[in-house]
Scaffold this motif. Structure first.
Motif, mmCIF file in Angstrom:
data_model
loop_
_atom_site.group_PDB
_atom_site.id
_atom_site.type_symbol
_atom_site.label_atom_id
_atom_site.label_comp_id
_atom_site.label_asym_id
_atom_site.label_seq_id
_atom_site.Cartn_x
_atom_site.Cartn_y
_atom_site.Cartn_z
ATOM 1 N N CYS A 1 37.435 48.244 32.730
ATOM 2 C CA CYS A 1 36.513 48.223 31.602
ATOM 3 C C CYS A 1 36.082 46.796 31.239
ATOM 4 O O CYS A 1 36.905 45.888 31.300
ATOM 5 C CB CYS A 1 37.217 48.819 30.385
ATOM 6 S SG CYS A 1 36.429 50.306 29.834
ATOM 7 N N SER A 2 34.874 46.644 30.891
ATOM 8 C CA SER A 2 34.300 45.362 30.472
ATOM 9 C C SER A 2 34.405 44.312 31.569
ATOM 10 O O SER A 2 34.255 43.134 31.330
ATOM 11 C CB SER A 2 34.980 44.831 29.197
ATOM 12 O OG SER A 2 36.203 44.252 29.513
ATOM 13 N N ASN A 3 34.695 44.772 32.780
ATOM 14 C CA ASN A 3 34.751 43.849 33.896
ATOM 15 C C ASN A 3 33.514 44.146 34.741
ATOM 16 O O ASN A 3 33.539 44.895 35.687
ATOM 17 C CB ASN A 3 36.057 44.109 34.659
ATOM 18 C CG ASN A 3 36.109 43.345 35.961
ATOM 19 O OD1 ASN A 3 35.416 42.340 36.135
ATOM 20 N ND2 ASN A 3 36.914 43.850 36.886
ATOM 21 N N PHE A 4 32.409 43.564 34.321
ATOM 22 C CA PHE A 4 31.127 43.949 34.930
ATOM 23 C C PHE A 4 30.900 43.213 36.244
ATOM 24 O O PHE A 4 31.122 42.012 36.339
ATOM 25 C CB PHE A 4 29.999 43.660 33.946
ATOM 26 C CG PHE A 4 30.178 44.407 32.674
ATOM 27 C CD1 PHE A 4 30.091 45.797 32.644
ATOM 28 C CD2 PHE A 4 30.467 43.732 31.488
ATOM 29 C CE1 PHE A 4 30.278 46.489 31.472
ATOM 30 C CE2 PHE A 4 30.662 44.428 30.320
ATOM 31 C CZ PHE A 4 30.564 45.802 30.299
ATOM 32 N N PRO B 1 40.949 41.657 37.105
ATOM 33 C CA PRO B 1 41.366 40.257 36.917
ATOM 34 C C PRO B 1 42.887 40.086 36.949
ATOM 35 O O PRO B 1 43.389 39.125 37.535
ATOM 36 C CB PRO B 1 40.806 39.901 35.543
ATOM 37 C CG PRO B 1 39.753 40.880 35.274
ATOM 38 C CD PRO B 1 40.068 42.117 36.035
ATOM 39 N N LEU B 2 43.591 41.033 36.328
ATOM 40 C CA LEU B 2 45.044 40.873 36.278
ATOM 41 C C LEU B 2 45.655 40.867 37.680
ATOM 42 O O LEU B 2 46.595 40.131 37.963
ATOM 43 C CB LEU B 2 45.656 41.993 35.441
ATOM 44 C CG LEU B 2 46.962 41.627 34.757
ATOM 45 C CD1 LEU B 2 46.738 40.536 33.732
ATOM 46 C CD2 LEU B 2 47.569 42.848 34.097
ATOM 47 N N ASP B 3 45.093 41.688 38.566
ATOM 48 C CA ASP B 3 45.545 41.707 39.952
ATOM 49 C C ASP B 3 45.346 40.355 40.599
ATOM 50 O O ASP B 3 46.192 39.857 41.342
ATOM 51 C CB ASP B 3 44.748 42.740 40.752
ATOM 52 C CG ASP B 3 45.471 44.067 40.801
ATOM 53 O OD1 ASP B 3 46.613 44.120 40.339
ATOM 54 O OD2 ASP B 3 44.876 45.041 41.299
ATOM 55 N N ARG B 4 44.156 39.804 40.318
ATOM 56 C CA ARG B 4 43.817 38.521 40.920
ATOM 57 C C ARG B 4 44.823 37.468 40.472
ATOM 58 O O ARG B 4 45.360 36.707 41.257
ATOM 59 C CB ARG B 4 42.411 38.135 40.490
ATOM 60 C CG ARG B 4 41.652 37.446 41.568
ATOM 61 C CD ARG B 4 40.154 37.659 41.498
ATOM 62 N NE ARG B 4 39.557 37.629 40.186
ATOM 63 C CZ ARG B 4 38.666 38.538 39.761
ATOM 64 N NH1 ARG B 4 38.306 39.531 40.544
ATOM 65 N NH2 ARG B 4 38.138 38.444 38.569
ATOM 66 N N TRP B 5 45.075 37.466 39.149
ATOM 67 C CA TRP B 5 46.032 36.478 38.634
ATOM 68 C C TRP B 5 47.422 36.730 39.210
ATOM 69 O O TRP B 5 48.144 35.792 39.544
ATOM 70 C CB TRP B 5 46.063 36.523 37.104
ATOM 71 C CG TRP B 5 44.817 35.924 36.533
ATOM 72 C CD1 TRP B 5 43.813 36.561 35.873
ATOM 73 C CD2 TRP B 5 44.427 34.550 36.614
ATOM 74 N NE1 TRP B 5 42.815 35.691 35.534
ATOM 75 C CE2 TRP B 5 43.161 34.448 35.980
ATOM 76 C CE3 TRP B 5 44.999 33.406 37.182
ATOM 77 C CZ2 TRP B 5 42.476 33.237 35.891
ATOM 78 C CZ3 TRP B 5 44.312 32.209 37.082
ATOM 79 C CH2 TRP B 5 43.063 32.132 36.452
#
Lengths: 353, 448
Positions: free
Chosen positions: A6-9, A23-27
Motif C-alpha cells: 500500500c502507498s508504495n506506488f 521497501p521493508l524487504d529491500r531494507w
C-alpha cells in the motif's frame, strides 16, 4: 502495518520489476548484506567462519544450482555431487597446473562442469521423472569412476589434490579465514544475483512452463531442447563453482570421497526441505543441512561426560532425521513457504479479516 | 493434550539441565593440568564398526592412565569426541573445532587424512595415520608433521608377498631365493575401486616384475556389495593361487561368501588389516573359517595391560564401549594407538619436562620414539604391539606385520611376525615423496 504494498506506488517499469517490491524487504536484504560483509567477519570467530559460514555459502550455491534444475525446470538430478567434484578437480587443475588466475579458474571449473552436465542432460530430452532421476544417478558413478581412473586429473594413486597456495590477482595471498570468506561471499553474491535474475526472466519462465506441463510449453513455443539443456548447463555450472569453492576455501584438498552419492542425496534434501523453486529455499535448506548437524553435535557435546559416546553419536542422527520428517509434515512445500506464510500474515497485520 | 505436552517438555528440560550441571560438577573435581586429545570418531555411518572400536580403545587406554593418576602422575588426559560419520567435510570441521587445544590427531579416514596433511603442517599439529593414509608420508623429510607409525600399506604388501612365499615353502630367511617360490604364482589383487583400494597396485606390479609372479587387479565398484563377476573371474578363469582382499567395511565380507559359493579355499585369501576384524568375518558365518588377514598388533584380551583395563576401567564402570568388544581387533588397534601416543608423550616429557605438550614438543617425542622389546614387556603389552623406533627421517618406525586366522568364532594369531622388505619399500617411499615435494615445492628437511 509497515510491511505492505500500500502507498508504495510504482511509477516506472524498473520499480515494477524490482526483486524486492516492498521497501521493508529491500531494507532487510541490505541489512543481511551488511551482516554478511561486515558483522560476520568482524565479530565472529575463525572457527565459525571456516566451518559453518563458508560451507553454508558453498552449499547454498550448489543447492541453488540443483534448484534451477529440479525446482524450476522440473528435471530431477540425483547425481549432483559428481558435478561438484568435476568443478573441484577442474579448477584445481586449471589453477595449480595450468596457472590460470584464481577467480577465472574457479569459474572455469564451473564451465567445465557445465559442459559435462550438458552431456549428461541429453537423456532428459527423451525421458522424464523417475527414469531421468536414475539416469542422472548414473552420472554420479560414471564421473566418480572417471575421476579416480584418470590419473592426470585426480593426481595419481591417492586420488587427491591438495589446494595450492592461493593468490588473488597473482599477488594478494588468501591465507586467512576472513580472506577466504570474502572470496566465497563475493562470488556467491554475484552468482546468486545473476541466478535470481535468470529465474525471474524469460528463461526462468520457460523453465517453469516446462516443469508444469512440458508439451503445453512446447505448443506455446518454448524450445524444450534448448531450454532443458540450458537448465542442465546452468545448474551444473553452479554446482561446479560450489565444489571448487568448497575445496579451495574449506577443505583445502579435492578428494573424491568428499563428493559421494550421499552428498547428492543431501542436496536433494536441501532443496526439498528448503523449498523447491525458490532462491530463499536454497539458503534455508543449505543452512538446515550444514548448520543443524554441527549445532546438534555441539549441543550434545555438553553431555559427553554422562551419556556414553556411542549413544550420543546416534542421537545426532536420530534428532536430525526426526527434524527433517517434522519439517516436511509441518510444511510440505519447504521452509521458504513458511516465510511466505509469515509474509502474508504481516501484510494483513494488525487487521486480519 | 497441550498441557501434557508442555509438562513433558518441562520435565525434559529439567532432566537435561540436571545432567549438564552434574557433568560440569564432575569436570570441576579434577585439578591436575590436562593434556587435551581431540578424537575424530565415527560411531555412525557405514564404517561405524571400525570407528567405534578404535576410538573407544584409545579412550579406554587414556582412562586407564587417568585411573593410575595421570601421565607421570601429574598430567591428566582429557579427551573430547567429535563425530565425523566418515565424512571428510565433517572431519575437517572437527579438526578445526579442536585445533587450538590439541597436539596430535588420528584422522581415522583416508579422506580426512588427505585433507588434514596441509592443515596440520600449517597449524603444527601431528597427524598420525597408523596403517592408513599416504604410504609415502613415512618420509619425514617431506612430511614433517605426518607419521605412519607403526607401519603403512606398502610395507604391509611386501610382508604379504613374503608370507605367501613362506606358505609356498620358502624358509623366510634368504631373500635371494624368494623368487624361486614365487615364480609363476597367480595372485589376484581384489580391491575396492576407490583411491584407498588402488594405492597398492603400483607396488604389487613392481614386485611381480621383480619376483616373477603374476598379479592381476580385480576392481570392485564402491560400495562392493556385489562381487559375483569378479569372483567368477578369479576362481574360474584366472584360477588364482592367492587372493589379496583389499576392501573396506561391508565389502570385506562379501569375498568370503563368494569364495565359499565357488569352492575357492578360504585359506588362500589374505585380507588387508582393515578387512581383518570380527565385524568382517563374523557376518560370513561358517564361510569365513580359515580366512587369513594381516594386522599390525595382537588380538584378544590375554595381555596384562588389557587385563588391567578390564579391572580398573571396566571394574569402575568407566568403560567407553560395550564390554564384549574389549579385545576385538579394532579396539586393540585404538588401544595401541593410545600406547603409542603415550610413549611419545613420555619421551617428549623427558626432554621438555613434565607439562602439557604442544604439537612441536609432541613431534619431537614421536621422532625420538624408541619402544624396545623390554619396554613393551614393562608396559604389559607383549605380543600386543611391536617395537617401534622412529627418527626424523623415518616416520614409519616399526613396520612388522602380524598374521591371524579366523577359526570360525574368533581371530587366532598364527604367531608369524614378518618384517617387510624395508629397504625396497623405503626406496619407493622416497621416490614418491620426492615427487610430491617437487609438485608442491616443498624443501626437504635436512635435520631434525
Amino acid at each position: 502495518m509497515f510491511y505492505r504494498e500500500c502507498s508504495n506506488f510504482k511509477d516506472s517499469y524498473a520499480s515494477d520489476m524490482a526483486i524486492f517490491p516492498i521497501p521493508l524487504d529491500r531494507w532487510g536484504f541490505i541489512f543481511m548484506l551488511f551482516m554478511a560483509f561486515v558483522v560476520v567477519p568482524l565479530f565472529t570467530s575463525e572457527y565459525f567462519i571456516t566451518n559453518i559460514i563458508i560451507p553454508f555459502y558453498c552449499f547454498a550455491l550448489a543447492a541453488f544450482g540443483l534448484n534451477v534444475l529440479a525446482g524450476y525446470a522440473g528435471q530431477i538430478s540425483i547425481g549432483h555431487a559428481a558435478f561438484m567434484a568435476v568443478g573441484a578437480y577442474a579448477s584445481f587443475n586449471l589453477y595449480g597446473r595450468l596457472g590460470l588466475p584464481l577467480v577465472p579458474s574457479i569459474l572455469g571449473g564451473g564451465l567445465i562442469s557445465a559442459a559435462v552436465g550438458t552431456i549428461f542432460g541429453l537423456p532428459s530430452l527423451r525421458i522424464k521423472g523417475f527414469y531421468l532421476a536414475i539416469s542422472t544417478l548414473a552420472s554420479q558413478f560414471i564421473i566418480e569412476w572417471v575421476i579416480v581412473h584418470w590419473k592426470w586429473v585426480s593426481g595419481g594413486v591417492f586420488g587427491t589434490i591438495e589446494a595450492p597456495k592461493m593468490f588473488l590477482f597473482g599477488f594478494i595471498p588468501l591465507d586467512t579465514a576472513v580472506k577466504k570468506y570474502y572470496l566465497t561471499l563475493c562470488l556467491m553474491t554475484v552468482l546468486m544475483t545473476f541466478g535470481k535474475n535468470l529465474v525471474r526472466g524469460q528463461l526462468g519462465r520457460n523453465w517453469m512452463a516446462i516443469r508444469d506441463v512440458d508439451f503445453a510449453a512446447e505448443i506455446i513455443g518454448v524450445n524444450l531442447y534448448r531450454d532443458k539443456l540450458i537448465a542442465f548447463a546452468v545448474s551444473t555450472f553452479y554446482a561446479g563453482v560450489a565444489g571448487a569453492l568448497i575445496c579451495f576455501t574449506y577443505v583445502g584438498a579435492a578428494n573424491i570421497e568428499e563428493f559421494n552419492v550421499m552428498v547428492s542425496f543431501a542436496m536433494m534434501g536441501m532443496i526439498i526441505v528448503g523449498g523447491l523453486g525458490t532462491v530463499l529455499g536454497s539458503f534455508l535448506g543449505a543452512g538446515f543441512f550444514v548448520m543443524l548437524p554441527i549445532g546438534i553435535n555441539q549441543f550434545l557435546g555438553s553431555f559427553m561426560d554422562v551419556v556414553p559416546a556411542d549413544i550420543l553419536a546416534n542421537i545426532e542422527s536420530i534428532l536430525f532425521g526426526g527434524l527433517i520428517v517434522f519439517f516436511l509434515i509441518v510444511e510440505p512445500y519447504g521452509m521458504a513457504r513458511l516465510w511466505h506464510t509469515i509474509k502474508d500474515k504481516m501484510r494483513l497485520w494488525p487487521f486480519p479479516y | 493434550m497441550a498441557r501434557k505436552l508442555l509438562s513433558g517438555i518441562v520435565a525434559l528440560i529439567l532432566v537435561a539441565g540436571f545432567i549438564m550441571i552434574s557433568g560440569q560438577a564432575m569436570a570441576a573435581e579434577e585439578k591436575k593440568p590436562e593434556q587435551f586429545v581431540g578424537i575424530l570418531a565415527y560411531r555412525t555411518g557405514p564404517f561405524a564398526a571400525g570407528g567405534s572400536g578404535f576410538s573407544s580403545g584409545m579412550e579406554d587406554f587414556m582412562a586407564l592412565i587417568n585411573a593410575r593418576g595421570g601421565i607421570n602422575g601429574k598430567i591428566m588426559y582429557k579427551w573430547e569426541e567429535c563425530e565425523t560419520a566418515y565424512n571428510t567435510a565433517r572431519g575437517v570441521e572437527c579438526y578445526n573445532r579442536f585445533k587450538d587445544k590439541m597436539a596430535y590427531v588420528h584422522p581415522l579416514s583416508t579422506g580426512i587424512t588427505y585433507a588434514l596433511i596441509p592443515k596440520g603442517t600449517e597449524d603444527k599439529i601431528v597427524i598420525i595415520s597408523s596403517g592408513y593414509g599416504r604410504a609415502d608420508a613415512s618420509d619425514g623429510r617431506v612430511f614433517p608433521w605426518v607419521f605412519t607409525t607403526p607401519t603403512n600399506y606398502w610395507s604391509q604388501n611386501t610382508a604379504k608377498i613374503k608370507w605367501i612365499a613362506m606358505k609356498e615353502g620358502w624358509d623366510g630367511k634368504d631373500m635371494a631365493n624368494i623368487g624361486k617360490y614365487l615364480k609363476g604364482l597367480k595372485i589376484a589383487n581384489l580391491h575396492i575401486d576407490v583411491p584407498y583400494g588402488q594405492e597398492t597396485k603400483p607396488i604389487l606390479d613392481s614386485m611381480s616384475e621383480k619376483f616373477g609372479f603374476k598379479v592381476r587387479h580385480f576392481p570392485v565398484p564402491w560400495p562392493g556389495i556385489d562381487q559375483k563377476a569378479q569372483w567368477l573371474d578369479i576362481a574360474r578363469r584366472y584360477k588364482a593361487d592367492w587372493v589379496i582382499n583389499r576392501n573396506w567395511g561391508v565389502s570385506c565380507t562379501i569375498p568370503l561368501k563368494e569364495a565359499a559359493r565357488l569352492g575357492f579355499p578360504r585359506e588362500k585369501i589374505l585380507g588387508v588389516w582393515w578387512c581383518g576384524a570380527e565385524e568382517d568375518a563374523m557376518p560370513a558365518g561358517p564361510a569365513a573359517k580359515g580366512y587369513y588377514s594381516t594386522n599390525f598388533h595382537g588380538v584378544g584380551r590375554d595381555f596384562p595391560i588389557i587385563q588391567e583395563v578390564v579391572d580398573k576401567v571396566y571394574g569402575a564402570m568407566k568403560g567407553n564401549i560395550a564390554f564384549t568388544r574389549v579385545g576385538t581387533v579394532y579396539y586393540n588397534r585404538g588401544f595401541i594407538a593410545g600406547i603409542l601416543n603415550h610413549e611419545a608423550i613420555l619421551t617428549a616429557q623427558k626432554k621438555f619436562g613434565i607439562k602439557v605438550l604442544t604439537g612441536e614438543e609432541f613431534r619431537w617425542g614421536m621422532e625420538n620414539l624408541n619402544v624396545t622389546v623390554e619396554r613393551i614387556k614393562e608396559i604389559g603389552a607383549e605380543g600386543l604391539m611391536q617395537p617401534m623406533h622412529n627418527t626424523w627421517q623415518d616416520h614409519e618406525g616399526g613396520g612388522v606385520v602380524f598374521y591371524q586366522q579366523w577359526d570360525g568364532e574368533k581371530w587366532v594369531s598364527t604367531g608369524e611376525v614378518i618384517t617387510p622388505m624395508r629397504e625396497y619399500v623405503r626406496g619407493l617411499i622416497e621416490k614418491s615423496a620426492a615427487k610430491y615435494a617437487k609438485e608442491k615445492g616443498i624443501k626437504l628437511r635436512t635435520g631434525p
